[in-house]
Design an enzyme around this catalytic site. Structure first.
Site, PDB file in Angstrom:
ATOM      1  N   GLY A  94       1.912 -13.405   3.419  1.00 54.65           N
ATOM      2  CA  GLY A  94       3.270 -12.904   3.329  1.00 54.65           C
ATOM      3  C   GLY A  94       3.785 -12.817   1.907  1.00 54.65           C
TER       4      GLY A  94
ATOM      5  N   GLN B 225      -3.461 -14.376  -4.805  1.00 54.69           N
ATOM      6  CA  GLN B 225      -3.050 -14.744  -3.455  1.00 54.69           C
ATOM      7  C   GLN B 225      -4.244 -14.549  -2.527  1.00 54.69           C
ATOM      8  OE1 GLN B 225      -0.564 -12.092  -1.226  1.00 54.69           O
ATOM      9  NE2 GLN B 225       0.378 -13.743  -0.027  1.00 54.69           N
TER      10      GLN B 225
ATOM     11  N   TYR C 190     -24.009  19.052 -28.967  1.00 52.34           N
ATOM     12  CA  TYR C 190     -24.735  17.925 -28.368  1.00 52.34           C
ATOM     13  C   TYR C 190     -26.223  18.192 -28.379  1.00 52.34           C
ATOM     14  CZ  TYR C 190     -25.846  14.365 -24.804  1.00 52.34           C
ATOM     15  OH  TYR C 190     -26.349  13.291 -24.120  1.00 52.34           O
TER      16      TYR C 190
ATOM     17  N   TYR D 220     -16.529  28.234 -26.322  1.00 52.93           N
ATOM     18  CA  TYR D 220     -16.492  26.781 -26.241  1.00 52.93           C
ATOM     19  C   TYR D 220     -16.505  26.216 -27.648  1.00 52.93           C
ATOM     20  CZ  TYR D 220     -17.749  21.930 -25.899  1.00 52.93           C
ATOM     21  OH  TYR D 220     -17.752  20.573 -26.058  1.00 52.93           O
TER      22      TYR D 220
ATOM     23  N   GLY E 136      14.621  -3.159   6.867  1.00 61.02           N
ATOM     24  CA  GLY E 136      15.516  -4.293   6.991  1.00 61.02           C
ATOM     25  C   GLY E 136      16.903  -3.918   6.496  1.00 61.02           C
TER      26      GLY E 136
ATOM     27  N   ARG F  86      -4.138   1.531   4.981  1.00 59.73           N
ATOM     28  CA  ARG F  86      -3.658   2.833   5.451  1.00 59.73           C
ATOM     29  C   ARG F  86      -3.977   3.965   4.481  1.00 59.73           C
ATOM     30  NH1 ARG F  86       2.474   1.949   6.504  1.00 59.73           N
ATOM     31  NH2 ARG F  86       2.370   4.233   6.716  1.00 59.73           N
TER      32      ARG F  86
ATOM     33  N   GLU G 120      15.867  -7.957   9.777  1.00 54.42           N
ATOM     34  CA  GLU G 120      14.816  -7.010  10.127  1.00 54.42           C
ATOM     35  C   GLU G 120      15.265  -6.153  11.319  1.00 54.42           C
ATOM     36  OE1 GLU G 120      12.142  -6.535   8.321  1.00 54.42           O
ATOM     37  OE2 GLU G 120      12.851  -8.124   7.003  1.00 54.42           O
TER      38      GLU G 120
END
Length: 450
Positions: free
Chosen positions: A85, A80, A372, A351, A143, A20, A157
């Site tokens: 479940g 799992q 750099y 900077y 629940g 989702r 539930e």
């Protein structure tokens, strides 16, 4: 006489696919307060003093496994696969726990606001099964906890509940604790004789009662136990997190004229007596001392700001920025991995990357630390009391001595000794009448085309 506390372990369920969320990032790695939800759950387990923390992951999310291994090590992983479940997920951790003896609490990697203080009451009793419940504003499909005389009779539930049970507002958070031996004995009795063919953790309560084991519920705030399953819920969790952070800081004496516009990270530190103006964002690792001022539209991450320093508006402090007392960083100035001494200033459009700036040094507008070279980073040092003129490029590695000056528009590639003036720009040349002749010529060309 000293009392000994029973050993604790935590099993964190993080094997859900999180479809989702509609995101390539696994659900439990989505951040709240700049920190992965799973890390919030691990933080809570560590704060509880759990000597073992097991995270149950799915075979579909190697990123989650890698995240856990990096933080806790390989021995914290249980897999799992396939998902059958919540009860099945907890059983996946049984072999990993090995010979652990003590109490086990089961929490979730997608419940980022649950803190150790919310969980601690489940350990008050060393026998039986304890669940965390909450009083729901809208029970809806949660629940229900059926409680009588302080005893948890059942978790029912919503789709299976009678009208009387549906009227209850005490709901199940899913968090549960029990002695390790009892937990896995009960889970061994759980069946998948249900419509989904899954093994439900909630069945443990009924099985415990049949054995005569104590079953009870303790309660936490509904917001603390909210789970995140979709992007809208992630945003809601972030909003709740920010609300708590803001209230905590203001209670400690931090001034925020528009607190709803300020965003904090999970580890932000702000001392009382400091001021945070509107629309400031703190990334991870920000430490603001008492008496500092962070002005509007600034972003601070991985940086420390001492008392009396002022940052912004529209400034950015990146990791490694360290500002001493009285430092001023002004609008559109970016500081990265630079230590600035007491009273140093960079007020405009600069900077500063990889270096050190001495006390009371002044960095003019448009100054750049050219750190750099395309392959490696190099450091720039500006000595105490030095003055760097506007629009100057300091090409690292380079050092500006204490009390030295750099003329505006210079490109400095050689160290400047203490007290010297450096000028590194072409001499100004005037070509008499050139501009007039050029303009006259171009006007004539333009007129000829009309």
């Amino acid at each position: 006489m000293t009392s000994t506390r029973e050993a604790r372990a935590a099993i964190i369920l993080a094997a859900g696919q999180g479809t989702r969320m509609k995101s390539p990032l696994p659900k439990v790695l989505h951040p709240v307060g700049g920190r992965a939800m799973l890390d919030h759950a691990i933080d809570a387990a560590e704060a509880l003093g759990c000597e073992r923390i097991i995270v149950v992951v799915g075979g579909h999310s190697p990123e989650v496994r890698d995240h856990v291994v990096k933080r806790l090590g390989e021995d914290a992983i249980a897999v799992q696969d396939p998902p059958l479940g919540t009860g099945h997920a907890v059983r996946a951790a049984e072999a990993v726990l090995g010979d652990f003896v003590g109490q086990v609490v089961i929490t979730y990697g997608d419940v980022p606001l649950l803190r150790a203080a919310d969980i601690e009451p489940v350990f008050a009793e060393s026998e039986g099964v304890t669940v965390i419940g909450f009083e729901a504003r809208d029970p809806a499909a949660y629940g229900r906890l059926v409680i009588e005389g302080g005893e948890l009779l059942a978790i029912t539930e919503a789709k299976e509940a009678s009208p009387e049970v549906l009227a209850l507002t005490a709901c199940n958070s899913g968090v549960m604790a029990a002695p390790v031996g009892l937990l896995f004995e009960l889970l061994g009795e759980v069946t998948n004789a249900n419509a989904k063919g899954e093994y439900y953790l909630t069945d443990v309560v009924e099985l415990a009662r049949k054995r005569g084991e104590p079953t009870r519920a303790v309660f936490a705030d509904e917001d603390a136990v909210m789970g995140v399953n979709a992007q809208a819920e992630l945003a809601q969790a972030e909003a709740l997190f920010q609300k708590v952070q803001r209230e905590t800081f203001m209670a400690a004496g931090v001034t925020m004229p528009a607190p709803d516009t300020v965003h904090f990270s999970w580890d932000t530190e702000v001392g009382g007596g400091s001021t945070i103006e509107p629309y400031v964002v703190f990334g991870p690792g920000a430490k603001i001392a008492a008496g500092a001022r962070i002005r509007s539209f600034s972003h601070v991450e991985g940086a420390s700001v001492a008392g009396g320093a002022e940052v912004g508006p529209y400034a950015r402090l990146r990791p490694g920025a360290k500002l001493a007392e009285g430092v001023k960083i002004g609008n559109f100035v970016e500081v990265k991995n630079v230590s600035m001494g007491k009273g140093a200033k960079a007020n405009h459009l600069a900077y500063l990357g990889d270096g050190d700036v001495g006390a009371k040094a002044n960095i003019g507008a448009g100054t750049i630390f050219c750190n750099y070279d395309g392959f490696f980073k190099h450091r720039t040092t500006v000595g105490e009391g030095a003055f760097v003129g506007s629009n100057t490029s300091l090409v690292a590695p380079v050092s500006i001595g204490a009390g030295a000056m750099v003329g505006s528009g210079s490109v400095v590639t050689i160290d400047v000794p203490t007290g010297d003036l450096a000028l590194a720009r072409a001499p100004q040349v005037h070509k008499a009448g050139w501009a007039k002749r050029f303009m006259d010529m171009m006007r004539a060309k333009k007129a000829a085309k009309v």
